[in-house]
Design an enzyme around this catalytic site. Sequence first.
Site, PDB file in Angstrom:
ATOM      1  N   CYS A 158       5.280  -9.102  -7.762  1.00  0.00           N
ATOM      2  CA  CYS A 158       5.198  -7.887  -8.569  1.00  0.00           C
ATOM      3  C   CYS A 158       5.756  -8.117  -9.973  1.00  0.00           C
ATOM      4  O   CYS A 158       6.979  -8.144 -10.155  1.00  0.00           O
ATOM      5  CB  CYS A 158       5.943  -6.745  -7.869  1.00  0.00           C
ATOM      6  SG  CYS A 158       5.949  -5.213  -8.819  1.00  0.00           S
TER       7      CYS A 158
ATOM      8  N   CYS B  93       7.844  -5.231 -11.392  1.00  0.00           N
ATOM      9  CA  CYS B  93       9.206  -5.151 -10.831  1.00  0.00           C
ATOM     10  C   CYS B  93      10.105  -6.243 -11.405  1.00  0.00           C
ATOM     11  O   CYS B  93      11.272  -5.997 -11.707  1.00  0.00           O
ATOM     12  CB  CYS B  93       9.179  -5.335  -9.316  1.00  0.00           C
ATOM     13  SG  CYS B  93       7.855  -4.483  -8.481  1.00  0.00           S
ATOM     14  N   ASP B  94       9.589  -7.458 -11.520  1.00  0.00           N
ATOM     15  CA  ASP B  94      10.474  -8.605 -11.731  1.00  0.00           C
ATOM     16  C   ASP B  94      10.334  -9.313 -13.076  1.00  0.00           C
ATOM     17  O   ASP B  94      11.110 -10.208 -13.379  1.00  0.00           O
ATOM     18  CB  ASP B  94      10.262  -9.625 -10.600  1.00  0.00           C
ATOM     19  CG  ASP B  94      10.602  -9.029  -9.239  1.00  0.00           C
ATOM     20  OD1 ASP B  94      11.503  -8.159  -9.190  1.00  0.00           O
ATOM     21  OD2 ASP B  94       9.977  -9.405  -8.235  1.00  0.00           O
TER      22      ASP B  94
END
Length: 312
Positions: free
Chosen positions: A131, A134-135
């Site tokens: 992701c 997200c990261d």
Amino acid sequence: MHQIIILGAGPAGLTAAIYAARANLKPLCIEGIQAGGQLMLTTDVENYPGFPEGVLGPEMMQMFRKQAERFGTTFITDNVTKVDLQANPKKVWVGDKEYTAAAIIIATGANAKLLGLESESRLMGHGVSTCATCDGFFFRDKEIAVVGGGDSAMEEAVFLTRFASKVYLIHRRQGFRASKIMLERAKKNEKIDFLLDTVVEEVLGQDEVTGIRIKNVTSDASRELQLSGLFIAIGHTPNVELFKGQLQFDDQGYIKTALRDDRLTQTNVEGIFACGDVQDHVYRQAVTAAGTGCAAAIDAERYLEALASKTS
Ligand code: NAP
């Protein structure tokens, strides 16, 4: 007989459980053997509102579960083996044991497809990610790679150039599934280096990613690349096996919802609601999954009320 059975215990299922339990519907949540969903594969979550210092994915899921339990959700930690969604009441089996409910909320999520390397699983959340939203933030000024040749890979590669100093786009052949416009956007980006006819053989590093070993499939030559992150963007699979033949799906295999204007999570079968990644291939965030989980509980509650007033 239960009023509501919830299938799945990621952010969507557990939020549905919190809302349904607080509405005094005493939900039964069959959470599966791998309870917690995709956040169980994540380390730091920094984009879930309310956690200014961030929180570990598994820890956050533990908190969601506790909150659902506090208001009277019952949990079964096992996998559902069969469902009959058309029956009235609805039926759910865990092995030989049958459970019935007036309404069912499906929150079985989706899984990111993986390359299948041992080193990829071992370093998941420690430099390997599925992701970018997200990261990506964790890779400021670092060199990273994205695997895949579809729109997801192009989108993630372009997004990741906001943080990374360089992004290798690794794809196993010359042709792309990505749309022309997304491919062109990635190709134009000076921070992205395309490595085609190339596969990842190994993710390198003990406790965190230090590089990858790649192989050119036409020359058979292998080499190592030093980098800090590897994003796998080769698609997702919604967990819908149990429901095939019983619900409508969109052209990508996700459960179709919003089949009534006033109920966002309504499937094509009355009394069956779906929320989270099993019906969303666009946003795929914990917070959006939790949002649709809340909507599913409210939709189910209204459905049960209407049912009760019809029968009284
Ligand atoms: P996808 O279109 O199925 O592409 C998956 C890519 O991963 C393919 O290039 C495939 O290679 C590669 N791949 C699959 N398994 C692999 C493996 N084991 N090892 C190496 N490579 C592998 O998936 P997606 O990119 O996630 O897109 C899914 C859908 O969402 C598409 O319809 C897409 O248009 C849509 N989407 C749209 C947007 C947007 O419009 N903003 C953004 C993201 C996704 P091969 O081509 O060789 O099979």
